[in-house]
Design a protein around this motif. Structure first.
Motif, PDB file in Angstrom:
ATOM      1  N   ILE A   1      -0.965   0.242   3.595  1.00  0.00           N
ATOM      2  CA  ILE A   1      -0.214  -0.679   4.449  1.00  0.00           C
ATOM      3  C   ILE A   1      -0.727  -0.602   5.885  1.00  0.00           C
ATOM      4  CG2 ILE A   1       2.065  -1.116   5.470  1.00  0.00           C
ATOM      5  CD1 ILE A   1       3.264  -0.228   2.746  1.00  0.00           C
ATOM      6  N   THR A   2      -0.994   0.611   6.366  1.00  0.00           N
ATOM      7  CA  THR A   2      -1.542   0.776   7.715  1.00  0.00           C
ATOM      8  C   THR A   2      -2.916   0.129   7.822  1.00  0.00           C
ATOM      9  OG1 THR A   2      -0.324   2.856   7.982  1.00  0.00           O
ATOM     10  CG2 THR A   2      -2.168   2.456   9.486  1.00  0.00           C
ATOM     11  N   ASP A   3      -3.757   0.333   6.810  1.00  0.00           N
ATOM     12  CA  ASP A   3      -5.086  -0.300   6.815  1.00  0.00           C
ATOM     13  C   ASP A   3      -4.960  -1.819   6.871  1.00  0.00           C
ATOM     14  OD1 ASP A   3      -6.297   2.172   6.677  1.00  0.00           O
ATOM     15  OD2 ASP A   3      -6.630   2.113   4.503  1.00  0.00           O
ATOM     16  N   HIS A   4      -4.010  -2.357   6.109  1.00  0.00           N
ATOM     17  CA  HIS A   4      -3.813  -3.810   6.086  1.00  0.00           C
ATOM     18  C   HIS A   4      -3.374  -4.318   7.456  1.00  0.00           C
ATOM     19  CE1 HIS A   4      -2.981  -7.787   4.973  1.00  0.00           C
ATOM     20  NE2 HIS A   4      -2.179  -7.628   3.936  1.00  0.00           N
ATOM     21  N   LEU A   5      -2.474  -3.574   8.112  1.00  0.00           N
ATOM     22  CA  LEU A   5      -2.038  -3.983   9.445  1.00  0.00           C
ATOM     23  C   LEU A   5      -3.196  -3.994  10.436  1.00  0.00           C
ATOM     24  CD1 LEU A   5       1.338  -2.009   9.671  1.00  0.00           C
ATOM     25  CD2 LEU A   5       1.101  -4.491   9.667  1.00  0.00           C
ATOM     26  N   LEU A   6      -4.130  -3.048  10.274  1.00  0.00           N
ATOM     27  CA  LEU A   6      -5.253  -2.936  11.204  1.00  0.00           C
ATOM     28  C   LEU A   6      -6.371  -3.926  10.913  1.00  0.00           C
ATOM     29  CD1 LEU A   6      -5.473   0.969  11.447  1.00  0.00           C
ATOM     30  CD2 LEU A   6      -4.573  -0.606  13.171  1.00  0.00           C
ATOM     31  N   THR A   7      -6.596  -4.214   9.633  1.00  0.00           N
ATOM     32  CA  THR A   7      -7.763  -5.032   9.262  1.00  0.00           C
ATOM     33  C   THR A   7      -7.411  -6.444   8.834  1.00  0.00           C
ATOM     34  OG1 THR A   7      -7.711  -4.364   6.931  1.00  0.00           O
ATOM     35  CG2 THR A   7      -8.931  -2.935   8.467  1.00  0.00           C
ATOM     36  N   GLY A   8      -6.161  -6.643   8.398  1.00  0.00           N
ATOM     37  CA  GLY A   8      -5.782  -7.949   7.882  1.00  0.00           C
ATOM     38  C   GLY A   8      -6.126  -8.147   6.421  1.00  0.00           C
ATOM     39  N   PHE A   9      -6.647  -7.116   5.760  1.00  0.00           N
ATOM     40  CA  PHE A   9      -7.019  -7.210   4.352  1.00  0.00           C
ATOM     41  C   PHE A   9      -6.283  -6.141   3.554  1.00  0.00           C
ATOM     42  CE2 PHE A   9     -10.626  -8.937   6.693  1.00  0.00           C
ATOM     43  CZ  PHE A   9     -10.801 -10.160   6.050  1.00  0.00           C
ATOM     44  N   ALA A  10      -5.778  -6.530   2.382  1.00  0.00           N
ATOM     45  CA  ALA A  10      -5.054  -5.592   1.528  1.00  0.00           C
ATOM     46  C   ALA A  10      -6.023  -4.943   0.545  1.00  0.00           C
ATOM     47  CB  ALA A  10      -3.964  -6.312   0.761  1.00  0.00           C
ATOM     48  N   PRO A  11      -6.077  -3.606   0.506  1.00  0.00           N
ATOM     49  CA  PRO A  11      -6.852  -2.939  -0.543  1.00  0.00           C
ATOM     50  C   PRO A  11      -6.314  -3.355  -1.917  1.00  0.00           C
ATOM     51  CG  PRO A  11      -6.172  -1.378   1.156  1.00  0.00           C
ATOM     52  CD  PRO A  11      -5.426  -2.650   1.409  1.00  0.00           C
TER      53      PRO A  11
ATOM     54  N   ILE B   1       1.792  -6.367  -3.550  1.00  0.00           N
ATOM     55  CA  ILE B   1       2.196  -7.585  -2.844  1.00  0.00           C
ATOM     56  C   ILE B   1       2.366  -8.733  -3.829  1.00  0.00           C
ATOM     57  CG2 ILE B   1       1.400  -9.331  -1.206  1.00  0.00           C
ATOM     58  CD1 ILE B   1       0.137  -7.025   0.418  1.00  0.00           C
ATOM     59  N   GLU B   2       1.465  -8.826  -4.797  1.00  0.00           N
ATOM     60  CA  GLU B   2       1.551  -9.890  -5.795  1.00  0.00           C
ATOM     61  C   GLU B   2       2.817  -9.738  -6.645  1.00  0.00           C
ATOM     62  OE1 GLU B   2       1.083 -13.115  -8.206  1.00  0.00           O
ATOM     63  OE2 GLU B   2       0.207 -12.674  -6.243  1.00  0.00           O
ATOM     64  N   ALA B   3       3.198  -8.492  -6.927  1.00  0.00           N
ATOM     65  CA  ALA B   3       4.429  -8.264  -7.703  1.00  0.00           C
ATOM     66  C   ALA B   3       5.635  -8.835  -6.976  1.00  0.00           C
ATOM     67  CB  ALA B   3       4.620  -6.769  -7.957  1.00  0.00           C
ATOM     68  N   VAL B   4       5.677  -8.675  -5.649  1.00  0.00           N
ATOM     69  CA  VAL B   4       6.784  -9.213  -4.861  1.00  0.00           C
ATOM     70  C   VAL B   4       6.657 -10.735  -4.732  1.00  0.00           C
ATOM     71  CG1 VAL B   4       7.857  -9.215  -2.562  1.00  0.00           C
ATOM     72  CG2 VAL B   4       7.108  -7.059  -3.602  1.00  0.00           C
ATOM     73  N   THR B   5       5.449 -11.212  -4.511  1.00  0.00           N
ATOM     74  CA  THR B   5       5.213 -12.645  -4.336  1.00  0.00           C
ATOM     75  C   THR B   5       5.600 -13.432  -5.580  1.00  0.00           C
ATOM     76  OG1 THR B   5       3.394 -12.192  -2.800  1.00  0.00           O
ATOM     77  CG2 THR B   5       3.444 -14.373  -3.819  1.00  0.00           C
ATOM     78  N   SER B   6       5.246 -12.913  -6.757  1.00  0.00           N
ATOM     79  CA  SER B   6       5.483 -13.647  -8.002  1.00  0.00           C
ATOM     80  C   SER B   6       6.852 -13.379  -8.610  1.00  0.00           C
ATOM     81  CB  SER B   6       4.396 -13.290  -9.027  1.00  0.00           C
ATOM     82  OG  SER B   6       4.445 -11.915  -9.348  1.00  0.00           O
TER      83      SER B   6
ATOM     84  N   VAL C   1       3.362  -7.304   6.279  1.00  0.00           N
ATOM     85  CA  VAL C   1       2.055  -7.708   5.742  1.00  0.00           C
ATOM     86  C   VAL C   1       2.167  -8.806   4.684  1.00  0.00           C
ATOM     87  CG1 VAL C   1       1.046  -5.448   6.227  1.00  0.00           C
ATOM     88  CG2 VAL C   1       1.935  -5.917   3.930  1.00  0.00           C
ATOM     89  N   LEU C   2       3.378  -9.176   4.295  1.00  0.00           N
ATOM     90  CA  LEU C   2       3.523 -10.286   3.360  1.00  0.00           C
ATOM     91  C   LEU C   2       3.184 -11.602   4.053  1.00  0.00           C
ATOM     92  CD1 LEU C   2       6.873  -9.462   1.503  1.00  0.00           C
ATOM     93  CD2 LEU C   2       4.535  -8.863   0.831  1.00  0.00           C
ATOM     94  N   ASP C   3       2.596 -12.521   3.310  1.00  0.00           N
ATOM     95  CA  ASP C   3       2.290 -13.835   3.861  1.00  0.00           C
ATOM     96  C   ASP C   3       3.573 -14.570   4.227  1.00  0.00           C
ATOM     97  OD1 ASP C   3      -0.430 -13.506   3.603  1.00  0.00           O
ATOM     98  OD2 ASP C   3      -0.547 -14.509   1.646  1.00  0.00           O
ATOM     99  N   ASP C   4       3.484 -15.419   5.224  1.00  0.00           N
ATOM    100  CA  ASP C   4       4.630 -16.211   5.643  1.00  0.00           C
ATOM    101  C   ASP C   4       5.090 -17.096   4.485  1.00  0.00           C
ATOM    102  OD1 ASP C   4       6.490 -17.161   7.567  1.00  0.00           O
ATOM    103  OD2 ASP C   4       5.315 -19.002   7.740  1.00  0.00           O
TER     104      ASP C   4
END
Length: 201
Positions: free
Chosen positions: A53-63, A70-75, A100-103
């Motif tokens: 999550i920290t990496d995603h906040l810094l880079t904008g990309f999810a490992p 994230i997909e589990a929550v999105t779907s 980090v979830l998409d708008d």
């Protein structure tokens, strides 16, 4: 089949937040089954994704592993979100995941909120911290949110009130899920504008 994503931000193993999340998911599953619907529950333990999550906040990309969570929550058709209360609010790890979830991911999505803390004095964090956050994210939050203090798990009979509240919240979440129209996700490339039409305009 109703897909339920359970997001819990407890730091211990096991944590009181996970114990509460399990109670809420069990209550939701029972309520759905009573209405002839089966639930498929996916648990996202944020403790396991803290670095990603920290990496995603810094880079904008999810490992990849975090992308699956994230997909589990999105779907999901519904979300159960449980945080420990730190400094009178949700934990930083909990907030960072929803950052980090998409708008639009939670737009009108049924959500059941839970929180845990050492004493019942922290219970108002559900109303002045968690509920406003999910209102901002445009989720459809159940009227009942569930707080569990340490004593709710401690002694025989102490969890009766917690079970009652969990059952009520589970029924409310099930009702929101079953009332929500099911629409398949749309692919913006399914019906492209013909190239000739683009040239013509």
């Amino acid at each position: 089949m109703t897909r339920v994503a359970v997001v819990t931000a407890g730091l211990g193993q096991p944590s009181s937040s996970r114990l509460l999340a399990d109670r809420l998911s069990d209550a939701t599953d029972r309520a759905l089954r009573l209405q002839g619907e089966r639930a498929e529950v996916t648990v996202v333990e944020l403790r396991d994704f803290a670095h990603e999550i920290t990496d995603h906040l810094l880079t904008g990309f999810a490992p990849p592993r975090l992308a699956e969570a994230i997909e589990a929550v999105t779907s999901a058709d519904a979300v159960i979100a449980v945080s420990p209360v730190f400094s009178a609010s949700y934990s930083g790890l909990f907030k960072s995941f929803f950052d980090v979830l998409d708008d639009g991911v939670l737009d009108a999505k049924p959500v059941l909120l839970g929180a845990t803390g050492g004493t019942a004095r922290h219970s108002l964090a559900l109303e002045f911290a968690l509920r406003p956050l999910f209102a901002y994210l445009r989720a459809s939050v159940t009227p009942t949110a569930v707080f569990a203090a340490s004593e709710d798990f401690g002694t025989a009979g102490a969890g009766t009130s917690l079970s009652t509240r969990a059952d009520r919240a589970g029924r409310e979440l099930a009702d929101l899920v079953l009332q929500r129209p099911r629409t398949a996700p749309t692919d913006p490339f399914d019906n492209p504008t013909p190239f000739e039409q683009l040239l013509g305009s």
